[in-house]
Design a protein around this motif. Structure first.
Motif, short mmCIF file in Angstrom:
data_model
loop_
_atom_site.label_atom_id
_atom_site.label_comp_id
_atom_site.label_asym_id
_atom_site.label_seq_id
_atom_site.Cartn_x
_atom_site.Cartn_y
_atom_site.Cartn_z
N THR A 35 0.85 -1.19 0.00
CA THR A 35 0.12 -0.18 -0.08
C THR A 35 0.90 1.22 -0.13
O THR A 35 0.67 1.95 -0.56
N VAL A 36 1.98 1.24 0.82
CA VAL A 36 2.83 2.35 1.01
C VAL A 36 3.54 2.60 -0.64
O VAL A 36 3.53 3.79 -1.01
N GLN A 37 4.03 1.53 -1.06
CA GLN A 37 4.66 1.68 -2.37
C GLN A 37 3.83 2.20 -3.59
O GLN A 37 4.05 3.00 -4.39
N GLU A 38 2.47 1.68 -3.42
CA GLU A 38 1.34 2.16 -4.38
C GLU A 38 1.06 3.44 -4.43
O GLU A 38 1.04 4.39 -5.37
N LEU A 39 0.76 3.85 -3.19
CA LEU A 39 0.23 5.38 -2.71
C LEU A 39 1.32 6.30 -2.51
O LEU A 39 0.93 7.61 -2.56
#
Length: 265
Positions: A35-39
């Motif tokens: 989630t961190v990498q995507e957002l």
């Protein structure tokens, strides 16, 4: 996301919704790192949003695997949305026929505790001073939509409405609980409700219930017009046409019933 003035945006809410959207769109469990990498948001920020959304049941946190997925509250809202859309799809052709026949506004609403929530409104272009819009809420006791549904509710569901304080929307609103109970009994016998200036001054509405296979009022439909356009002959004709249309909608719902369309908001 729709662009609005920055002064109106609450950035933490926007970011939390981005997290919610990402997780629920994946169709699988996701990790904090994904989630961190995507957002491309700070890890601590994303973790807090994930934990908050999980605590509110919008997400589900599998603690042992440390993964996140759509939660029960999010799934409940999705089911309600699908159910309401299914109801709108079934009702819309009947609403169009009524609007074309009588050249007046036709409304569709569901019940949410002691209020009705408008989920579809079909106008005709004729002048009508109607304030209700899709998504608006009005009291059960002051609307023909609400009265029509109340007439078919179980007694234990009607009692709280009758025993609570009934606010006046206009000078004509019925505010006495005992009188309201007698009124819904009459409505059940004739199959439709009439409201004249009780919810909006100068406006008359005729409402009918839409019933599921158990006889529960999952929704109601009404025709609205200025009082001076609703002659007695038209009122009678419209009431019968509404009842027939509601019966056809009910039949469709009963043949392929969606999840319950009433809202627990």
């Amino acid at each position: 996301m729709r662009k609005v003035g920055d002064d109106y945006l609450v950035q933490p809410v926007v970011k939390a919704l981005q997290v919610l959207e990402y997780v629920t769109r994946q169709g699988r469990d996701v990790t904090l790192t994904e989630t961190v990498q995507e957002l491309k948001l700070p890890k601590t920020t994303v973790f807090r949003y994930l934990q908050t959304l999980s605590a509110a049941s919008f997400l589900y946190h599998d603690v042992q695997r440390d993964r996140y997925s759509a939660g029960p509250r999010f799934r409940d809202l999705a089911r309600v949305d699908r159910s309401l859309q299914g109801l709108r799809d079934v009702a819309r052709p009947e609403m169009q026929k009524l609007a074309e026949t009588f050249h007046e506004t036709v409304n569709l609403a569901v019940l949410s505790e002691s209020e009705v929530v408008y989920i579809d409104i079909l106008g005709t272009g004729r002048p009508v001073r109607m304030q209700a819009k899709v998504g608006h809420r009005h009291p059960v006791h002051s609307t023909s939509l609400g009265k029509a549904m109340a007439a078919y509710l179980p007694k234990e569901a009607v009692d709280p409405i009758c025993e609570s304080e009934l606010p006046a929307m206009t000078l004509k609103t019925l505010t006495d609980g005992r009188s309201f109970r007698r009124q819904v009994d009459d409505i059940r016998r004739r199959g439709y409700a009439i409201e004249i200036g009780e919810n909006e001054d100068g406006l008359m509405c005729i409402g009918v219930p839409i019933l599921d296979g158990t006889g529960y009022p999952v929704a109601a439909m009404s025709l609205s017009a200025p009082e001076n356009r609703m002659r007695p002959s038209m009122t009678t004709e419209a009431a019968e046409a509404l009842k027939d249309a509601a019966s056809r909608i009910s039949f469709c719902i009963q043949r392929a019933p969606p999840a319950s369309a009433h809202m627990n908001a």
